[in-house]
Design an enzyme around this catalytic site. Structure first.
Site, mmCIF file in Angstrom:
data_model
loop_
_atom_site.group_PDB
_atom_site.id
_atom_site.type_symbol
_atom_site.label_atom_id
_atom_site.label_comp_id
_atom_site.label_asym_id
_atom_site.label_seq_id
_atom_site.Cartn_x
_atom_site.Cartn_y
_atom_site.Cartn_z
ATOM 1 N N TRP A 3 -1.695 91.672 97.816
ATOM 2 C CA TRP A 3 -0.625 91.757 97.316
ATOM 3 C C TRP A 3 -0.956 91.876 96.123
ATOM 4 O O TRP A 3 0.222 92.714 95.221
ATOM 5 C CB TRP A 3 0.273 90.818 98.259
ATOM 6 C CG TRP A 3 0.916 90.643 99.278
ATOM 7 C CD1 TRP A 3 0.585 89.562 100.571
ATOM 8 C CD2 TRP A 3 1.790 91.258 99.885
ATOM 9 N NE1 TRP A 3 1.282 90.233 101.357
ATOM 10 C CE2 TRP A 3 1.871 91.145 101.156
ATOM 11 C CE3 TRP A 3 2.657 92.951 99.289
ATOM 12 C CZ2 TRP A 3 2.656 92.382 102.201
ATOM 13 C CZ3 TRP A 3 3.501 93.171 100.314
ATOM 14 C CH2 TRP A 3 3.010 93.293 101.522
ATOM 15 N N ASP A 45 4.923 86.063 92.440
ATOM 16 C CA ASP A 45 5.211 86.426 93.941
ATOM 17 C C ASP A 45 5.095 85.404 94.625
ATOM 18 O O ASP A 45 4.016 85.153 95.033
ATOM 19 C CB ASP A 45 4.837 87.423 94.057
ATOM 20 C CG ASP A 45 4.774 88.381 95.869
ATOM 21 O OD1 ASP A 45 5.678 87.608 96.276
ATOM 22 O OD2 ASP A 45 4.187 89.164 95.895
ATOM 23 N N LYS A 78 10.070 85.345 104.578
ATOM 24 C CA LYS A 78 9.725 84.228 104.999
ATOM 25 C C LYS A 78 9.447 83.050 105.684
ATOM 26 O O LYS A 78 9.805 82.405 106.303
ATOM 27 C CB LYS A 78 8.209 84.565 104.653
ATOM 28 C CG LYS A 78 7.066 85.196 105.028
ATOM 29 C CD LYS A 78 6.549 86.112 103.837
ATOM 30 C CE LYS A 78 6.198 88.005 103.845
ATOM 31 N NZ LYS A 78 5.704 88.242 103.230
HETATM 32 C C1 LIG Z 1 5.679 90.325 102.181
HETATM 33 C C2 LIG Z 1 5.462 90.147 101.434
HETATM 34 C C3 LIG Z 1 5.308 90.286 100.400
HETATM 35 C C4 LIG Z 1 6.740 92.042 100.580
HETATM 36 O O1 LIG Z 1 7.873 92.217 100.606
HETATM 37 P P1 LIG Z 1 9.063 92.397 101.100
HETATM 38 O O2 LIG Z 1 10.463 92.149 101.689
HETATM 39 O O3 LIG Z 1 8.452 93.374 102.806
HETATM 40 O O4 LIG Z 1 9.450 93.686 100.278
HETATM 41 C C5 LIG Z 1 5.659 90.886 98.757
HETATM 42 N N1 LIG Z 1 4.842 89.653 98.807
HETATM 43 C C6 LIG Z 1 4.045 88.639 99.611
HETATM 44 C C7 LIG Z 1 2.973 87.875 98.695
HETATM 45 C C8 LIG Z 1 4.521 88.858 100.533
HETATM 46 O O5 LIG Z 1 3.722 87.510 101.418
#
Ligand SMILES: *Cc1c(COP(=O)(O)O)cnc(C)c1O
Length: 361
Positions: free
Chosen positions: A102, A172, A196
């Site tokens: 990521w 993030d 998530k």
């Molecule tokens: C799932 C995830 C993303 C992507 O999220 P989207 O909503 O599909 O854009 C970005 N960063 C991390 C750490 C993730 O687990």
């Protein structure tokens, strides 16, 4: 009805009570004669839900008054663009920790917008470890230091945070948002994809400190600009109403179940169950991640051979445990155990892992 234990990384399992409530409220929402996804987002009914959702984030994280909560379409991936577009205007640069898949994506987008200085590169360890937070130093001219609080694919999670003085952290937190306490005031901006720990996909929760909001680029088109979303309380355009409604249901339950104290305890309990099996079955299972930074939400592990991994995933599936295949980029196995995973799910998986190891050792 038979619900299975869903260990998928995202979209992922949601609390059963939330799904049932959404089902019951779907056709006619509280005497309105229509569902929540059919009514105007400018009406009082939706407006109340919209603000309650944002207030729940504020309450759960105990956000200081100088932080704003934004609910934005586009998921976490749009934030890979919006963060640098808003924060790196006028030739500014940022620091980055390159910790896995990521971080790689966020880094690639950030580089297209501004200057990036790598303060950690995990390539040599195949992204199985994180830097000692105390050793992370920010550049004097960095607008922020970016990190991924939990690498969902690699299974590494920051346990402590770099202390970099006045340079704000930007994180993030998609895969561990609201699963533990965080020192919010060390962060200038936090973003998290919804799918998530918060609800259905397609949205990101963004938490931004007021002084950073005030200093955002004034030259962006409206949807890409944090200030234009902040000015309209995340109602610049039609918001993702269903996701926001579901988020309200999820967060109400989280609050009523004890908030982040409880979430943190349960995350520890679930992940301990799995790591204990990994460590206790001789060398049958192997977690490639440095024990100092093993994720409590995405437990990655290998079996002695790829054939056994295939068999493991298939047999678990047949016993009502799905989604255990590792990400296609790294292989192996991965159990994603977010807030909504019942402890019973982790217990069931731990029992299966123990039996599988005994049978094949
Ligand atoms: C799932 C995830 C993303 C992507 O999220 P989207 O909503 O599909 O854009 C970005 N960063 C991390 C750490 C993730 O687990």
């Amino acid at each position: 009805m038979s619900r299975i234990f869903n260990f998928s990384a995202g979209p992922c399992t949601l609390p059963l009570g939330v799904l049932e409530q959404a089902r019951d409220e779907m056709v006619e929402y509280h005497g309105q004669g229509m569902s929540i996804i059919e009514m105007s987002h400018r009406g009082k009914t939706y407006d109340t839900i919209h603000h309650e959702s944002m207030d729940l984030v504020r309450e759960l994280l105990n956000l200081p008054d100088n932080y704003r909560v934004l609910l934005l379409g586009g998921g976490a991936t749009l934030q890979f663009s919006m963060v640098p577009m808003n924060l790196l205007h006028g030739g500014k640069s940022c620091d980055f920790t390159f910790t896995g898949a990521w971080a790689k994506k966020a880094l690639a987008d950030t580089k297209k917008v501004g200057k990036v200085n790598l303060v950690f590169d995990g390539t040599d360890s195949s992204f199985t470890t994180l830097p000692d937070p105390a050793s992370v130093k920010a550049s004097s001219d960095a607008a922020y230091l970016h990190l991924i609080s939990n690498e969902t694919i690699g299974g590494v999670q920051w346990q402590e945070w770099p202390d970099i003085g006045s340079v704000p952290l930007v994180a993030d937190m998609s895969s561990d948002f609201l699963s533990r306490h965080i020192p919010v005031d060390r962060f200038g901006l936090i973003y998290a994809g919804a799918q998530k720990n918060v609800g259905p996909a397609g949205m990101a929760v963004v938490i931004i400190r007021q002084d950073i909001l005030d200093a955002c680029s004034p030259d962006l088109t409206s949807y890409l600009s944090y200030p234009s979303h902040a000015k309209t309380d995340s109602m610049l355009n039609t918001p993702p109403v269903f996701t926001i409604y579901m988020m309200k249901l999820v967060l109400e339950r989280l609050r009523d179940a004890g908030g982040l104290d409880a979430a943190e305890q349960l995350a520890t309990k679930r992940s301990d169950l799995l790591y204990n099996v990994i460590e206790s079955q001789g060398s049958f299972y192997r977690c490639p991640v440095d024990s100092a930074c093993r994720s409590k939400t995405n437990v990655v592990f290998r079996l002695p051979t790829e054939d056994l991994e295939k068999q493991f995933v298939a047999e678990a599936d047949a016993q009502g445990m799905s989604g255990l295949k590792g990400h296609r980029s790294v292989g192996g196995c991965r159990a994603s155990i977010y807030n909504a995973m019942p402890v019973e799910g982790a217990e069931t998986l731990a029992r299966f892992m123990t039996a599988f190891a005994k049978q094949h050792s």
